[in-house]
Scaffold this motif. Sequence first.
Motif, PDB file in Angstrom:
ATOM      1  N   GLY A 230     -12.757  -2.475  -0.230  1.00 52.01           N
ATOM      2  CA  GLY A 230     -11.610  -3.038  -1.115  1.00 52.01           C
ATOM      3  C   GLY A 230     -11.943  -4.271  -1.292  1.00 52.01           C
ATOM      4  O   GLY A 230     -13.182  -4.760  -1.109  1.00 52.01           O
TER       5      GLY A 230
ATOM      6  N   TRP B 168       3.998  -7.849   6.424  1.00 55.57           N
ATOM      7  CA  TRP B 168       2.533  -8.049   6.550  1.00 55.57           C
ATOM      8  C   TRP B 168       1.933  -9.103   5.968  1.00 55.57           C
ATOM      9  O   TRP B 168       0.925  -9.780   6.704  1.00 55.57           O
ATOM     10  CB  TRP B 168       2.038  -6.991   5.275  1.00 55.57           C
ATOM     11  CG  TRP B 168       0.576  -7.155   4.752  1.00 55.57           C
ATOM     12  CD1 TRP B 168      -0.500  -6.836   5.513  1.00 55.57           C
ATOM     13  CD2 TRP B 168       0.123  -8.044   3.750  1.00 55.57           C
ATOM     14  NE1 TRP B 168      -1.553  -7.035   4.827  1.00 55.57           N
ATOM     15  CE2 TRP B 168      -1.334  -7.823   3.607  1.00 55.57           C
ATOM     16  CE3 TRP B 168       0.796  -8.741   2.526  1.00 55.57           C
ATOM     17  CZ2 TRP B 168      -2.065  -8.671   2.930  1.00 55.57           C
ATOM     18  CZ3 TRP B 168      -0.125  -9.330   1.702  1.00 55.57           C
ATOM     19  CH2 TRP B 168      -1.691  -9.105   1.867  1.00 55.57           C
TER      20      TRP B 168
ATOM     21  N   ARG C 141      -2.546   1.198  -3.881  1.00 57.78           N
ATOM     22  CA  ARG C 141      -1.604   0.057  -4.132  1.00 57.78           C
ATOM     23  C   ARG C 141      -0.470   0.587  -4.516  1.00 57.78           C
ATOM     24  O   ARG C 141       0.005   1.660  -5.162  1.00 57.78           O
ATOM     25  CB  ARG C 141      -1.972  -0.831  -5.040  1.00 57.78           C
ATOM     26  CG  ARG C 141      -3.527  -1.724  -4.892  1.00 57.78           C
ATOM     27  CD  ARG C 141      -3.140  -2.804  -3.578  1.00 57.78           C
ATOM     28  NE  ARG C 141      -4.596  -3.493  -3.253  1.00 57.78           N
ATOM     29  CZ  ARG C 141      -5.411  -3.042  -2.468  1.00 57.78           C
ATOM     30  NH1 ARG C 141      -5.177  -1.825  -1.798  1.00 57.78           N
ATOM     31  NH2 ARG C 141      -6.554  -3.658  -2.342  1.00 57.78           N
TER      32      ARG C 141
ATOM     33  N   PRO D   3     -16.746  -0.668  -1.347  1.00 60.15           N
ATOM     34  CA  PRO D   3     -16.464   0.010  -0.110  1.00 60.15           C
ATOM     35  C   PRO D   3     -15.363  -0.623   0.946  1.00 60.15           C
ATOM     36  O   PRO D   3     -14.955   0.053   1.745  1.00 60.15           O
ATOM     37  CB  PRO D   3     -17.888   0.122   0.672  1.00 60.15           C
ATOM     38  CG  PRO D   3     -18.415  -1.139   0.152  1.00 60.15           C
ATOM     39  CD  PRO D   3     -18.014  -1.449  -1.427  1.00 60.15           C
TER      40      PRO D   3
ATOM     41  N   ARG E  14      -5.873  -7.455  -0.096  1.00 61.88           N
ATOM     42  CA  ARG E  14      -5.363  -6.359   0.874  1.00 61.88           C
ATOM     43  C   ARG E  14      -6.899  -5.797   1.157  1.00 61.88           C
ATOM     44  O   ARG E  14      -7.008  -4.521   1.656  1.00 61.88           O
ATOM     45  CB  ARG E  14      -4.466  -5.338   0.439  1.00 61.88           C
ATOM     46  CG  ARG E  14      -2.920  -5.881   0.256  1.00 61.88           C
ATOM     47  CD  ARG E  14      -2.031  -5.293   0.926  1.00 61.88           C
ATOM     48  NE  ARG E  14      -2.104  -4.874   2.330  1.00 61.88           N
ATOM     49  CZ  ARG E  14      -1.204  -4.320   2.971  1.00 61.88           C
ATOM     50  NH1 ARG E  14       0.108  -3.772   2.406  1.00 61.88           N
ATOM     51  NH2 ARG E  14      -1.224  -3.905   4.343  1.00 61.88           N
TER      52      ARG E  14
ATOM     53  N   CYS F 209     -10.524  -5.291   2.954  1.00 62.63           N
ATOM     54  CA  CYS F 209     -10.636  -5.178   4.777  1.00 62.63           C
ATOM     55  C   CYS F 209     -11.000  -6.462   5.202  1.00 62.63           C
ATOM     56  O   CYS F 209     -11.934  -7.104   5.022  1.00 62.63           O
ATOM     57  CB  CYS F 209     -12.033  -4.272   4.716  1.00 62.63           C
ATOM     58  SG  CYS F 209     -12.299  -3.942   6.633  1.00 62.63           S
TER      59      CYS F 209
ATOM     60  N   ARG G 208       0.856  -1.241   0.080  1.00 63.44           N
ATOM     61  CA  ARG G 208       0.055   0.055  -0.074  1.00 63.44           C
ATOM     62  C   ARG G 208       0.593   1.320   0.132  1.00 63.44           C
ATOM     63  O   ARG G 208       0.504   2.385  -0.412  1.00 63.44           O
ATOM     64  CB  ARG G 208      -0.870  -0.119   1.231  1.00 63.44           C
ATOM     65  CG  ARG G 208      -2.001   0.845   0.975  1.00 63.44           C
ATOM     66  CD  ARG G 208      -3.083   0.607   2.363  1.00 63.44           C
ATOM     67  NE  ARG G 208      -3.889  -0.497   1.890  1.00 63.44           N
ATOM     68  CZ  ARG G 208      -4.261  -1.428   2.875  1.00 63.44           C
ATOM     69  NH1 ARG G 208      -3.781  -1.797   3.989  1.00 63.44           N
ATOM     70  NH2 ARG G 208      -5.178  -2.375   2.618  1.00 63.44           N
TER      71      ARG G 208
END
Length: 487
Positions: free
Chosen positions: A425, A129, A362, A423, A429, A431, A106
Amino acid sequence: MELLHRTLLATIGALSVFYALVKVSLGYWKRRGILHEKPKFLWGNIKGVVQGKRHAQDALQEIYSNYKGRAPFVGFFACLKPFILALDLELVHNILFTDAGHFTSRGLYSNSDGEPLSGNLLQMDGHKWRSLHAKSAEVFTPANIQKLLPRLVQISAGIQKDLSSAKLQQTHNISQLVAGYNVNVLASMAFGLGDRGVEEFSQWAHNYWGKFSLWRAYLALEFPLIARLLQYKSYAEAATSYFERITLSQLKEQRGRDRQPLQTFLHLYSNASQPLSDIQIAAQAFGFLVAGLTPLNATLGFCLYELARQPELQDRVRAEIRKTLQQHDSQLSGECLRDLKYSKQVLNETLRLHTPYPFLLRRATKDFELPKSVFIIARGNNVLIPTAAIHRDPEIYPEPERFDPDRFEEEAMNLRPKAAFLPFGDGLRGCIAKRFVEQVLLVGLVALLQHHRYSPCAETTMPVEYNNRMLLLAPKSDIKLKVERVD
Ligand code: HEM
């Protein structure tokens, strides 16, 4: 005289170097031969956003509408930083799903050594991550989210309690009402707090940025290695040390108990087969607050605002809630929530019209050649997916400014591409808490609407205005509505 002369020459020299650097930065897309919006000196293409005169969402929507259909993406500049704005849904689909492996980063700033709570899922990239995500995916399973429901229903009773103190026909501060619920949810679910301590939690939950300096944040994004070396911190130290302290003490207390009720993310994380360290759990809890509180507040607030303006829709939601609860012996179980179909449509329409995250970010981790095209998104390029602009595109959602939950009937949804509604994503990655959030919003909506009716009053700002000083979407001032009890 000579000193003056030298100072003048040095100033002119410094200004010329600065001017040349700005010109070189703003020439990036031209040098690459990529269609781009002509940038303005220093501001790039977001003039007015930095000064708080317009919301980032409006600047992006303008670029999206001007260039859509002319190329799969367009280049633009946020101040001096070059960005790619994705314009077509096929490219969005590639970035999020088909070729997501090229876009796992990100590009936000984090420094888990110097500021441990910034080591959260939202801010981290790369292998750190990946490892966090794998371990967290084990926590956010549908079965686990279902386990959190009884506690959530208990917390939602606080809404009824707050409303019962509202006098008949009284104007109520809706933003405060929904924030009370959401803060309680996060205090309990993410940090394991009981009712005691929520007041202090609430104060820190609204004040963790400290003295936010835009240019320092900008430099940290642009030069993260130097920022880490200089120990730049994203949040107020007093706030992060408070959140760290309460999480560690809750974890300790929880381990002292014989039985774990599995009603919070703290329990779930520490019971996972590959548990995180305590400080990593604290970082995730903090990340949930940063990622979740503002959008939860905005969604419930905007939802009531829209329903207050359309009483017939509001009555329909209330009727569905009452009927469904009756069919489920007044138990707000998982099955009961599944049957609240129209209420879900209303929440989805709120998320479309007032998209809390107006864009997704991204960063390309390797060169990406667009299929059937000559274009390349180069390694290191920052890509922005303008979700709010997509959600207001009249070719996808006719009369986009109209609040119409029928757009989310199953049949209508199936006719639209997956990338037309993002809304939360999506993809690697997306939510991680999407299911949990949907549960929180539905349970909150039930408590808000079951016995109360909302309507606009003299203090309601119509149309609603957004806070231009925030990147996430939130109302500029608290939403206020008239509340009446209906039995
Ligand atoms: C209405 C409420 C919410 C909305 C609309 C929302 C939306 C989003 C969006 C758009 C993203 C970025 C997705 C992407 O880049 O593809 C995101 C990321 C994230 N959200 Fe949410 N969110 C909400 C609430 C929450 C809550 C309550 C939590 C935690 C309990 C949460 C946890 C996260 C995390 C951890 C990430 C980062 C995931 C990763 O990068 O691996 N969100 N959210």
